[in-house]
Each structure stands twice: as structure tokens, then as C-alpha cells.
Enzyme design. Structure first.
Site, PDB file in Angstrom:
ATOM      1  N   GLY A  43       0.817  -1.217   0.000  1.00 52.12           N
ATOM      2  CA  GLY A  43       0.000   0.000   0.000  1.00 52.12           C
ATOM      3  C   GLY A  43       0.848   1.263   0.000  1.00 52.12           C
TER       4      GLY A  43
ATOM      5  N   ALA B 292       1.828   2.507   9.580  1.00 53.82           N
ATOM      6  CA  ALA B 292       0.982   1.342   9.848  1.00 53.82           C
ATOM      7  C   ALA B 292      -0.359   1.771  10.424  1.00 53.82           C
ATOM      8  CB  ALA B 292       1.687   0.400  10.826  1.00 53.82           C
ATOM      9  N   GLY B 293      -1.413   1.221   9.897  1.00 59.86           N
ATOM     10  CA  GLY B 293      -2.734   1.565  10.425  1.00 59.86           C
ATOM     11  C   GLY B 293      -3.778   0.581   9.943  1.00 59.86           C
TER      12      GLY B 293
ATOM     13  N   GLN C 143     -15.445  11.225   9.851  1.00 61.81           N
ATOM     14  CA  GLN C 143     -16.066  10.393   8.812  1.00 61.81           C
ATOM     15  C   GLN C 143     -17.112   9.508   9.456  1.00 61.81           C
ATOM     16  OE1 GLN C 143     -16.122  10.037   5.461  1.00 61.81           O
ATOM     17  NE2 GLN C 143     -17.430   8.249   5.684  1.00 61.81           N
TER      18      GLN C 143
ATOM     19  N   GLY D 299     -19.094   6.581  10.569  1.00 58.78           N
ATOM     20  CA  GLY D 299     -18.707   5.172  10.728  1.00 58.78           C
ATOM     21  C   GLY D 299     -17.260   4.978  11.142  1.00 58.78           C
ATOM     22  N   GLN D 300     -16.605   6.041  11.598  1.00 59.61           N
ATOM     23  CA  GLN D 300     -15.170   5.913  11.919  1.00 59.61           C
ATOM     24  C   GLN D 300     -14.792   6.660  13.201  1.00 59.61           C
ATOM     25  OE1 GLN D 300     -12.720   7.068   8.477  1.00 59.61           O
ATOM     26  NE2 GLN D 300     -12.118   4.931   8.403  1.00 59.61           N
TER      27      GLN D 300
ATOM     28  N   TYR E 262     -11.231   5.417  14.131  1.00 61.20           N
ATOM     29  CA  TYR E 262     -10.162   5.805  13.200  1.00 61.20           C
ATOM     30  C   TYR E 262      -9.970   7.323  13.185  1.00 61.20           C
ATOM     31  CZ  TYR E 262      -7.619   5.695   8.680  1.00 61.20           C
ATOM     32  OH  TYR E 262      -6.692   5.828   7.667  1.00 61.20           O
TER      33      TYR E 262
ATOM     34  N   TYR F 255      -8.422   9.852   0.065  1.00 56.13           N
ATOM     35  CA  TYR F 255      -8.736   8.472  -0.330  1.00 56.13           C
ATOM     36  C   TYR F 255      -7.758   8.048  -1.439  1.00 56.13           C
ATOM     37  CZ  TYR F 255     -12.759   8.246   2.698  1.00 56.13           C
ATOM     38  OH  TYR F 255     -13.559   8.204   3.815  1.00 56.13           O
ATOM     39  N   ILE F 256      -6.961   7.036  -1.124  1.00 45.57           N
ATOM     40  CA  ILE F 256      -5.884   6.566  -1.997  1.00 45.57           C
ATOM     41  C   ILE F 256      -6.245   5.157  -2.481  1.00 45.57           C
ATOM     42  CG2 ILE F 256      -3.372   6.167  -2.116  1.00 45.57           C
ATOM     43  CD1 ILE F 256      -4.212   9.099  -1.381  1.00 45.57           C
TER      44      ILE F 256
HETATM   45  N1  CAA Z   1     -23.412  10.599   6.125  1.00 46.58           N
HETATM   46  C1  CAA Z   1     -24.676  10.439   6.549  1.00 46.58           C
HETATM   47  N2  CAA Z   1     -25.340   9.294   6.539  1.00 46.58           N
HETATM   48  C2  CAA Z   1     -24.699   8.228   6.077  1.00 46.58           C
HETATM   49  C3  CAA Z   1     -23.370   8.284   5.618  1.00 46.58           C
HETATM   50  C4  CAA Z   1     -22.737   9.542   5.651  1.00 46.58           C
HETATM   51  N3  CAA Z   1     -21.478   9.704   5.226  1.00 46.58           N
HETATM   52  N4  CAA Z   1     -22.979   7.070   5.219  1.00 46.58           N
HETATM   53  C5  CAA Z   1     -24.035   6.271   5.426  1.00 46.58           C
HETATM   54  N5  CAA Z   1     -25.066   6.968   5.927  1.00 46.58           N
HETATM   55  C6  CAA Z   1     -26.394   6.475   6.277  1.00 46.58           C
HETATM   56  C7  CAA Z   1     -26.968   5.618   5.156  1.00 46.58           C
HETATM   57  O1  CAA Z   1     -27.551   6.429   4.182  1.00 46.58           O
HETATM   58  C8  CAA Z   1     -27.951   4.756   5.915  1.00 46.58           C
HETATM   59  O2  CAA Z   1     -29.112   5.512   6.168  1.00 46.58           O
HETATM   60  P1  CAA Z   1     -30.545   4.800   6.148  1.00 46.58           P
HETATM   61  O3  CAA Z   1     -30.454   3.721   7.177  1.00 46.58           O
HETATM   62  O4  CAA Z   1     -31.462   5.904   6.494  1.00 46.58           O
HETATM   63  O5  CAA Z   1     -30.691   4.267   4.755  1.00 46.58           O
HETATM   64  C9  CAA Z   1     -27.288   4.556   7.259  1.00 46.58           C
HETATM   65  O6  CAA Z   1     -26.318   5.591   7.382  1.00 46.58           O
HETATM   66  C10 CAA Z   1     -26.609   3.223   7.354  1.00 46.58           C
HETATM   67  O7  CAA Z   1     -25.628   3.152   6.301  1.00 46.58           O
HETATM   68  P2  CAA Z   1     -24.961   1.803   5.871  1.00 46.58           P
HETATM   69  O8  CAA Z   1     -26.002   0.930   5.216  1.00 46.58           O
HETATM   70  O9  CAA Z   1     -23.738   2.072   5.081  1.00 46.58           O
HETATM   71  O10 CAA Z   1     -24.632   1.190   7.308  1.00 46.58           O
HETATM   72  P3  CAA Z   1     -23.743  -0.038   7.641  1.00 46.58           P
HETATM   73  O11 CAA Z   1     -23.874  -0.242   9.098  1.00 46.58           O
HETATM   74  O12 CAA Z   1     -23.980  -1.171   6.716  1.00 46.58           O
HETATM   75  O13 CAA Z   1     -22.260   0.486   7.307  1.00 46.58           O
HETATM   76  C11 CAA Z   1     -20.344   1.822   7.479  1.00 46.58           C
HETATM   77  C12 CAA Z   1     -21.774   1.610   7.972  1.00 46.58           C
HETATM   78  C13 CAA Z   1     -19.489   0.594   7.870  1.00 46.58           C
HETATM   79  C14 CAA Z   1     -19.808   3.029   8.199  1.00 46.58           C
HETATM   80  C15 CAA Z   1     -20.302   2.003   5.963  1.00 46.58           C
HETATM   81  O14 CAA Z   1     -21.172   3.061   5.622  1.00 46.58           O
HETATM   82  C16 CAA Z   1     -18.926   2.351   5.473  1.00 46.58           C
HETATM   83  O15 CAA Z   1     -18.056   1.487   5.316  1.00 46.58           O
HETATM   84  N6  CAA Z   1     -18.672   3.653   5.201  1.00 46.58           N
HETATM   85  C17 CAA Z   1     -17.370   4.108   4.719  1.00 46.58           C
HETATM   86  C18 CAA Z   1     -16.526   4.585   5.854  1.00 46.58           C
HETATM   87  C19 CAA Z   1     -15.245   5.133   5.279  1.00 46.58           C
HETATM   88  O16 CAA Z   1     -15.212   6.082   4.523  1.00 46.58           O
HETATM   89  N7  CAA Z   1     -14.134   4.525   5.643  1.00 46.58           N
HETATM   90  C20 CAA Z   1     -12.875   4.956   5.124  1.00 46.58           C
HETATM   91  C21 CAA Z   1     -11.980   3.760   5.024  1.00 46.58           C
HETATM   92  S1  CAA Z   1     -10.485   4.158   4.138  1.00 46.58           S
HETATM   93  C22 CAA Z   1      -9.649   5.106   5.212  1.00 46.58           C
HETATM   94  O17 CAA Z   1     -10.024   5.330   6.324  1.00 46.58           O
HETATM   95  C23 CAA Z   1      -8.361   5.678   4.682  1.00 46.58           C
HETATM   96  C24 CAA Z   1      -8.294   7.115   4.913  1.00 46.58           C
HETATM   97  O18 CAA Z   1      -7.540   7.538   5.770  1.00 46.58           O
HETATM   98  C25 CAA Z   1      -9.075   8.018   4.068  1.00 46.58           C
END
Ligand code: CAA
Length: 240
Positions: A13, A83-84, A141, A143-144, A147, A179-180
């Protein structure tokens, strides 16, 4: 003798690109990895860069691993804390273990690696520490919480340690990637990722080499007056 650099998570990565960029600058690089031995072996076979396995979240393992690198290659002058891990999930569904593991590795790893190397850099009057933060530590973010908190912590850690290193010639900086196109981002559900990419003004994911070039600059002699800073490399997604 060329200076020695350790890149944590340095065999794949963004870390792989950083290891190669520092090697190309003339550093003797040691690439740390946690558990993917097959990938690390392939990396070492391909690049000739030695790889070392330890868990950056384990304090003693960092002390021992850095001592081993120093004994094999020489004193460590550069550390890139790359590492992360992610354990994404909304707070309602996030376990304490998912919170703790991300804090232990992503943020604790920076402390552990600094404890193992910073005092030596200070004594020798030269050092570079580059911590890989994240756009999600700057902006948050969905869901984070784990993180984002760990990465935000990295930005605070960077500014605090920079003040301690400055008068000894040790600079401490952070890069905040957006986002990479790595395995970590590929794990984001496709529909979610599509929406994220739509919000990146440059219109695409970043490449690991684009982060590595920033790290290379911060590790160079030219960057001696840059400390406590955060370089955002995110395609304009968050201007901070
Ligand atoms: N803002 C507002 N609402 C959001 C949203 C957001 N950004 N993302 C999702 N929602 C809402 C959805 O619309 C949904 O609403 P409804 O129930 O009303 O339909 C609700 O939240 C549930 O969404 P999910 O179905 O996605 O829920 P889940 O529990 O299945 O998954 C999650 C949740 C795991 C957080 C998933 O949305 C996800 O993986 N999101 C991406 C998180 C992300 O960007 N991670 C970055 C990883 S890479 C990284 O971190 C590297 C870096 O440094 C950049």
C-alpha cells in the site's frame, strides 16, 4: 554510511511506495510489517529492502524491533509511522475491541515507535519523523469514530513532539492523505466509495506514490525548517 529509515506497514500500500521512495533517495530502508509474511517476502524479493515483523501496537515489540534494525543497519534517523488499520462501523454497532484496537495500533504505534527512536535522533542531532494521519482525522467520517479519533490524535501528537525535537534537529511532521487507491480504500462498500469519489474535486482516488513524494520531501535535508506541519494530499476533498 547512508542514513537508516524505518517505514511501519512498509511492505504494501502507501507504505510500500514510501519504502521505495526513501530507498531511491539513498536511505537504507527497513520495512516493518505486522502479519502478512507472504506479501512481505514478495516485497523483499522484489525490492531487496529488508522486512521486519512486529506489531507496532506492542510497546516492547517496537523497542526490540527498532534495536534489531539498528544492530543490522545502524542508528535509526528516520521513522515513518504509516501502519494503520480500520475497523469501521457506526458507534451503535462498534465494539470496545474495535475502538481499542484502532487506538492501540494507529495512535499507540506512533508513541511506541517514537519512544524507541526519538532519543537517539536527539542525541545525534538529526532526525525525521513523519506520521501518516488522514483526511478523516481532520474532517471526521461517518462510521469511523475510532479511526478519526486515532488519526486526529496523530495530528496532535505530531505538533507536540515537533516542539520537543526542534532544537535538536529532529523534525516531526504529518501527512494527511485523502482516499488513496489501496486495499484499505478498496474495502469501503462500492456504493459508499462512489459517493466519496464524487466529492473529490480532482475527480479520482489518489495514488500511493503521491503520498510517498510528500514523505520524501519531509525526510529530506531541504525540509529542515518544516516541523509540526501537516501536508494534506487529498485531491482537494478537504481544504484545511
Ligand atoms: N453521512 C450520513 N449518513 C450516512 C453516511 C454519511 N457519510 N454514510 C451512510 N449513511 C447512512 C446511510 O444512508 C444509511 O441511512 P438509512 O439507514 O437511512 O438508509 C445509514 O447511514 C446506514 O448506512 P450503511 O447501510 O452504510 O450502514 P452499515 O452499518 O452497513 O455500514 C459503514 C456503515 C461501515 C460506516 C459504511 O457506511 C462504510 O463502510 N462507510 C465508509 C466509511 C469510510 O469512509 N471509511 C474509510 C476507510 S479508508 C480510510 O479510512 C483511509 C483514509 O484515511 C481516508
Amino acid at each position: 554510511m547512508s542514513r537508516v529509515a524505518i517505514v511501519t506497514g512498509g511492505t504494501r500500500g502507501i507504505g510500500e511506495a514510501i519504502s521505495l521512495a526513501l530507498r531511491d533517495m539513498g536511505f537504507q530502508v527497513a520495512a516493518n510489517y505486522a502479519g502478512n509474511t507472504e506479501r512481505a517476502k514478495a516485497f523483499t524479493d522484489k525490492t531487496g529492502i529488508p522486512s521486519y515483523s512486529w506489531d507496532v501496537g506492542d510497546h516492547q515489540a517496537c523497542l526490540d524491533g527498532c534495536a534489531q534494525v539498528a544492530s543490522d543497519l545502524g542508528p535509526v534517523d528516520v521513522v515513518v509511522n504509516n501502519a494503520g488499520i480500520t475497523r469501521d462501523g457506526v458507534l451503535a454497532k462498534m465494539s470496545f475491541e474495535d475502538w481499542n484496537e484502532v487506538m492501540r495500533i494507529n495512535l499507540g504505534g506512533c508513541f511506541n515507535m517514537a519512544k524507541a527512536t526519538f532519543m537517539g535522533m536527539r542525541e545525534r542531532g538529526w532526525g525525521r519523523i513523519v506520521n501518516i494521519g488522514s483526511i478523516n482525522g481532520q474532517a471526521g467520517q461517518y462510521g469511523q469514530v475510532n479511526y478519526a479519533a486515532a488519526k486526529s490524535g496523530i495530528h496532535g501528537f505530531t505538533k507536540a513532539l515537533a516542539q520537543e525535537g526542534a532544537k535538536y534537529g529532529v523534525t516531526v511532521n504529518a501527512i494527511a492523505p485523502g482516499y488513496i487507491d489501496t486495499d484499505m480504500v478498496a474495502a469501503v462498500p462500492a456504493a459508499v466509495l462512489e459517493k466519496i469519489v464524487a466529492r473529490i474535486p480532482v475527480g479520482r482516488l489518489g495514488h500511493a506514490e503521491e503520498i510517498a513524494r510528500g514523505v520524501a520531501f519531509l525526510c529530506s535535508e531541504d525540509a529542515g525548517f518544516v516541523t509540526g506541519s501537516t501536508l494534506s494530499i487529498n485531491g482537494g476533498q478537504h481544504m484545511y
